[in-house]
Scaffold this motif. Structure first.
Motif, PDB file in Angstrom:
ATOM      1  N   HIS A  38      -5.049   1.530   1.615  1.00 47.57           N
ATOM      2  CA  HIS A  38      -3.647   1.373   1.215  1.00 47.57           C
ATOM      3  C   HIS A  38      -2.749   1.790   2.374  1.00 47.57           C
ATOM      4  O   HIS A  38      -3.079   2.714   3.110  1.00 47.57           O
ATOM      5  CB  HIS A  38      -3.324   2.253   0.008  1.00 47.57           C
ATOM      6  CG  HIS A  38      -4.273   2.072  -1.119  1.00 47.57           C
ATOM      7  ND1 HIS A  38      -4.114   1.103  -2.077  1.00 47.57           N
ATOM      8  CD2 HIS A  38      -5.423   2.712  -1.433  1.00 47.57           C
ATOM      9  CE1 HIS A  38      -5.112   1.181  -2.937  1.00 47.57           C
ATOM     10  NE2 HIS A  38      -5.932   2.145  -2.560  1.00 47.57           N
ATOM     11  N   ILE A  39      -1.630   1.119   2.505  1.00 49.71           N
ATOM     12  CA  ILE A  39      -0.621   1.528   3.459  1.00 49.71           C
ATOM     13  C   ILE A  39       0.690   1.638   2.688  1.00 49.71           C
ATOM     14  O   ILE A  39       1.197   0.656   2.155  1.00 49.71           O
ATOM     15  CB  ILE A  39      -0.493   0.554   4.641  1.00 49.71           C
ATOM     16  CG1 ILE A  39      -1.827   0.435   5.385  1.00 49.71           C
ATOM     17  CG2 ILE A  39       0.615   1.024   5.582  1.00 49.71           C
ATOM     18  CD1 ILE A  39      -1.805  -0.489   6.585  1.00 49.71           C
ATOM     19  N   ASP A  40       1.215   2.864   2.611  1.00 48.83           N
ATOM     20  CA  ASP A  40       2.474   3.112   1.917  1.00 48.83           C
ATOM     21  C   ASP A  40       3.639   2.567   2.737  1.00 48.83           C
ATOM     22  O   ASP A  40       3.544   2.418   3.955  1.00 48.83           O
ATOM     23  CB  ASP A  40       2.686   4.613   1.694  1.00 48.83           C
ATOM     24  CG  ASP A  40       1.659   5.244   0.776  1.00 48.83           C
ATOM     25  OD1 ASP A  40       0.890   4.504   0.127  1.00 48.83           O
ATOM     26  OD2 ASP A  40       1.640   6.480   0.708  1.00 48.83           O
ATOM     27  N   SER A  41       4.751   2.325   2.083  1.00 47.38           N
ATOM     28  CA  SER A  41       5.932   1.808   2.771  1.00 47.38           C
ATOM     29  C   SER A  41       6.465   2.791   3.801  1.00 47.38           C
ATOM     30  O   SER A  41       7.151   2.399   4.731  1.00 47.38           O
ATOM     31  CB  SER A  41       7.017   1.440   1.761  1.00 47.38           C
ATOM     32  OG  SER A  41       7.382   2.577   1.009  1.00 47.38           O
ATOM     33  N   ASP A  42       6.126   4.084   3.672  1.00 52.74           N
ATOM     34  CA  ASP A  42       6.559   5.074   4.665  1.00 52.74           C
ATOM     35  C   ASP A  42       5.582   5.194   5.826  1.00 52.74           C
ATOM     36  O   ASP A  42       5.764   6.025   6.712  1.00 52.74           O
ATOM     37  CB  ASP A  42       6.781   6.436   4.017  1.00 52.74           C
ATOM     38  CG  ASP A  42       5.485   7.118   3.570  1.00 52.74           C
ATOM     39  OD1 ASP A  42       4.406   6.482   3.622  1.00 52.74           O
ATOM     40  OD2 ASP A  42       5.563   8.283   3.158  1.00 52.74           O
ATOM     41  N   GLY A  43       4.515   4.381   5.848  1.00 57.87           N
ATOM     42  CA  GLY A  43       3.560   4.383   6.938  1.00 57.87           C
ATOM     43  C   GLY A  43       2.323   5.231   6.704  1.00 57.87           C
ATOM     44  O   GLY A  43       1.449   5.287   7.560  1.00 57.87           O
ATOM     45  N   THR A  44       2.225   5.883   5.548  1.00 55.63           N
ATOM     46  CA  THR A  44       1.028   6.669   5.255  1.00 55.63           C
ATOM     47  C   THR A  44      -0.144   5.724   5.032  1.00 55.63           C
ATOM     48  O   THR A  44      -0.052   4.781   4.257  1.00 55.63           O
ATOM     49  CB  THR A  44       1.232   7.554   4.011  1.00 55.63           C
ATOM     50  OG1 THR A  44       2.343   8.420   4.254  1.00 55.63           O
ATOM     51  CG2 THR A  44      -0.002   8.385   3.713  1.00 55.63           C
ATOM     52  N   ILE A  45      -1.257   5.989   5.711  1.00 55.79           N
ATOM     53  CA  ILE A  45      -2.442   5.147   5.625  1.00 55.79           C
ATOM     54  C   ILE A  45      -3.509   5.907   4.860  1.00 55.79           C
ATOM     55  O   ILE A  45      -3.818   7.055   5.171  1.00 55.79           O
ATOM     56  CB  ILE A  45      -2.933   4.762   7.035  1.00 55.79           C
ATOM     57  CG1 ILE A  45      -1.813   4.003   7.754  1.00 55.79           C
ATOM     58  CG2 ILE A  45      -4.208   3.940   6.961  1.00 55.79           C
ATOM     59  CD1 ILE A  45      -2.094   3.741   9.209  1.00 55.79           C
ATOM     60  N   ARG A  46      -4.052   5.249   3.838  1.00 49.77           N
ATOM     61  CA  ARG A  46      -5.041   5.890   2.974  1.00 49.77           C
ATOM     62  C   ARG A  46      -6.296   5.026   2.890  1.00 49.77           C
ATOM     63  O   ARG A  46      -6.217   3.810   2.959  1.00 49.77           O
ATOM     64  CB  ARG A  46      -4.465   6.087   1.578  1.00 49.77           C
ATOM     65  CG  ARG A  46      -3.176   6.904   1.581  1.00 49.77           C
ATOM     66  CD  ARG A  46      -2.562   6.994   0.182  1.00 49.77           C
ATOM     67  NE  ARG A  46      -1.234   7.528   0.209  1.00 49.77           N
ATOM     68  CZ  ARG A  46      -0.930   8.824   0.237  1.00 49.77           C
ATOM     69  NH1 ARG A  46      -1.887   9.717   0.252  1.00 49.77           N
ATOM     70  NH2 ARG A  46       0.323   9.221   0.257  1.00 49.77           N
ATOM     71  N   ASN A  47      -7.439   5.685   2.718  1.00 50.60           N
ATOM     72  CA  ASN A  47      -8.683   4.941   2.544  1.00 50.60           C
ATOM     73  C   ASN A  47      -8.800   4.462   1.095  1.00 50.60           C
ATOM     74  O   ASN A  47      -7.887   4.663   0.291  1.00 50.60           O
ATOM     75  CB  ASN A  47      -9.890   5.776   2.982  1.00 50.60           C
ATOM     76  CG  ASN A  47     -10.068   7.039   2.161  1.00 50.60           C
ATOM     77  OD1 ASN A  47      -9.535   7.192   1.070  1.00 50.60           O
ATOM     78  ND2 ASN A  47     -10.841   7.972   2.713  1.00 50.60           N
ATOM     79  N   SER A  48      -9.925   3.857   0.754  1.00 54.18           N
ATOM     80  CA  SER A  48     -10.096   3.305  -0.594  1.00 54.18           C
ATOM     81  C   SER A  48     -10.140   4.391  -1.665  1.00 54.18           C
ATOM     82  O   SER A  48      -9.891   4.115  -2.836  1.00 54.18           O
ATOM     83  CB  SER A  48     -11.358   2.448  -0.665  1.00 54.18           C
ATOM     84  OG  SER A  48     -12.488   3.222  -0.326  1.00 54.18           O
ATOM     85  N   SER A  49     -10.429   5.633  -1.280  1.00 50.87           N
ATOM     86  CA  SER A  49     -10.420   6.766  -2.224  1.00 50.87           C
ATOM     87  C   SER A  49      -9.032   7.381  -2.324  1.00 50.87           C
ATOM     88  O   SER A  49      -8.847   8.378  -3.002  1.00 50.87           O
ATOM     89  CB  SER A  49     -11.407   7.840  -1.776  1.00 50.87           C
ATOM     90  OG  SER A  49     -12.700   7.316  -1.700  1.00 50.87           O
ATOM     91  N   TYR A  50      -8.077   6.816  -1.621  1.00 51.72           N
ATOM     92  CA  TYR A  50      -6.680   7.229  -1.590  1.00 51.72           C
ATOM     93  C   TYR A  50      -6.454   8.543  -0.846  1.00 51.72           C
ATOM     94  O   TYR A  50      -5.450   9.212  -1.000  1.00 51.72           O
ATOM     95  CB  TYR A  50      -6.073   7.268  -3.004  1.00 51.72           C
ATOM     96  CG  TYR A  50      -4.679   6.690  -3.026  1.00 51.72           C
ATOM     97  CD1 TYR A  50      -4.480   5.326  -2.892  1.00 51.72           C
ATOM     98  CD2 TYR A  50      -3.571   7.503  -3.151  1.00 51.72           C
ATOM     99  CE1 TYR A  50      -3.210   4.799  -2.882  1.00 51.72           C
ATOM    100  CE2 TYR A  50      -2.288   6.972  -3.147  1.00 51.72           C
ATOM    101  CZ  TYR A  50      -2.121   5.622  -3.008  1.00 51.72           C
ATOM    102  OH  TYR A  50      -0.845   5.098  -2.988  1.00 51.72           O
ATOM    103  N   SER A  51      -7.421   8.922   0.016  1.00 49.34           N
ATOM    104  CA  SER A  51      -7.237  10.084   0.889  1.00 49.34           C
ATOM    105  C   SER A  51      -6.477   9.642   2.130  1.00 49.34           C
ATOM    106  O   SER A  51      -6.752   8.570   2.685  1.00 49.34           O
ATOM    107  CB  SER A  51      -8.579  10.665   1.312  1.00 49.34           C
ATOM    108  OG  SER A  51      -9.294  11.129   0.197  1.00 49.34           O
ATOM    109  N   THR A  52      -5.541  10.457   2.588  1.00 45.65           N
ATOM    110  CA  THR A  52      -4.768  10.127   3.779  1.00 45.65           C
ATOM    111  C   THR A  52      -5.662  10.171   5.009  1.00 45.65           C
ATOM    112  O   THR A  52      -6.334  11.172   5.257  1.00 45.65           O
ATOM    113  CB  THR A  52      -3.584  11.092   3.948  1.00 45.65           C
ATOM    114  OG1 THR A  52      -2.729  10.988   2.809  1.00 45.65           O
ATOM    115  CG2 THR A  52      -2.788  10.778   5.206  1.00 45.65           C
ATOM    116  N   ILE A  53      -5.659   9.075   5.774  1.00 44.11           N
ATOM    117  CA  ILE A  53      -6.452   9.020   7.005  1.00 44.11           C
ATOM    118  C   ILE A  53      -5.563   8.855   8.231  1.00 44.11           C
ATOM    119  O   ILE A  53      -6.045   8.926   9.358  1.00 44.11           O
ATOM    120  CB  ILE A  53      -7.510   7.897   6.957  1.00 44.11           C
ATOM    121  CG1 ILE A  53      -6.871   6.526   6.738  1.00 44.11           C
ATOM    122  CG2 ILE A  53      -8.552   8.202   5.889  1.00 44.11           C
ATOM    123  CD1 ILE A  53      -7.833   5.362   6.862  1.00 44.11           C
ATOM    124  N   GLY A  54      -4.273   8.639   8.019  1.00 42.28           N
ATOM    125  CA  GLY A  54      -3.370   8.487   9.152  1.00 42.28           C
ATOM    126  C   GLY A  54      -1.966   8.175   8.718  1.00 42.28           C
ATOM    127  O   GLY A  54      -1.644   8.167   7.520  1.00 42.28           O
TER     128      GLY A  54
END
Length: 141
Positions: A38-54
Motif C-alpha cells: 500500500h502507498i498512502d496519499s502522504d507517501g507512507t509505504i506499507r507491505n502487504s501486512s500493512y507494516s511501514t517499510i518506507g
C-alpha cells in the motif's frame, strides 16, 4: 449538532464531486491483482501486512522504515540513490528508464505497470507514476 451535520454534508459533497482527493492508501497489486502493498496519499509505504517499510516525502526524499534517507525523486522524474547518483528516470508518458536511459518498463495512465516487453507485472491505480516506479523497478524496499 448543526455544525457536525454541516461538516458531514461538505465532506459528502467533496467525495462525490472531487474524485481526485486521496483519502486513504492505494493498494499496490501484482499482475494477478493480489495485494502486495500500500502507498498512502502522504507517501507512507506499507507491505502487504500493512507494516511501514518506507516513506516518500513531499520533496521527493525516499526514506526507509527507520526514516533514513535512501534515495530521492527529482521534480523531472529522475530517481536517485542515497549517494544522489542517478539510477533511473520516469518520463511524463510513464516510460521507466534505468541509469543508462534504456527502457525497463512502463506505467500506464490507469496504473498498469508493464516490463520492457509490455507484459503486465502489476497495478498501481491512483499512485503517482514515480512512486510506483520506486516500488516495482528500483530496489529501495
Amino acid at each position: 449538532m448543526k455544525r457536525l451535520y454541516f461538516a458531514f454534508c461538505i465532506f459528502t459533497i467533496m467525495v462525490l464531486f472531487v474524485p481526485n482527493i486521496e483519502m486513504s492508501a492505494q493498494t499496490v497489486r501484482n499482475s494477478s491483482y493480489s495485494s502486495i502493498g500500500h502507498i498512502d496519499s502522504d507517501g507512507t509505504i506499507r507491505n502487504s501486512s500493512y507494516s511501514t517499510i518506507g516513506h516518500i516525502d513531499s520533496d521527493g526524499t525516499i526514506r526507509n522504515s527507520s526514516y533514513s534517507t535512501i534515495g530521492h525523486i527529482d521534480s523531472d522524474g529522475t530517481i536517485r540513490n542515497s549517494s544522489y547518483s542517478t539510477i533511473g528516470h520516469v518520463d511524463k508518458d510513464g516510460t521507466v528508464r534505468n541509469s543508462s536511459y534504456s527502457t525497463i518498463g512502463h506505467i500506464d495512465s490507469d496504473g498498469t505497470v508493464r516490463n520492457s516487453s509490455y507484459s503486465t507485472i502489476g497495478h498501481a491505480n491512483g499512485i503517482k507514476r514515480e512512486w510506483a516506479a520506486v516500488w516495482f523497478f528500483f530496489d529501495f524496499f
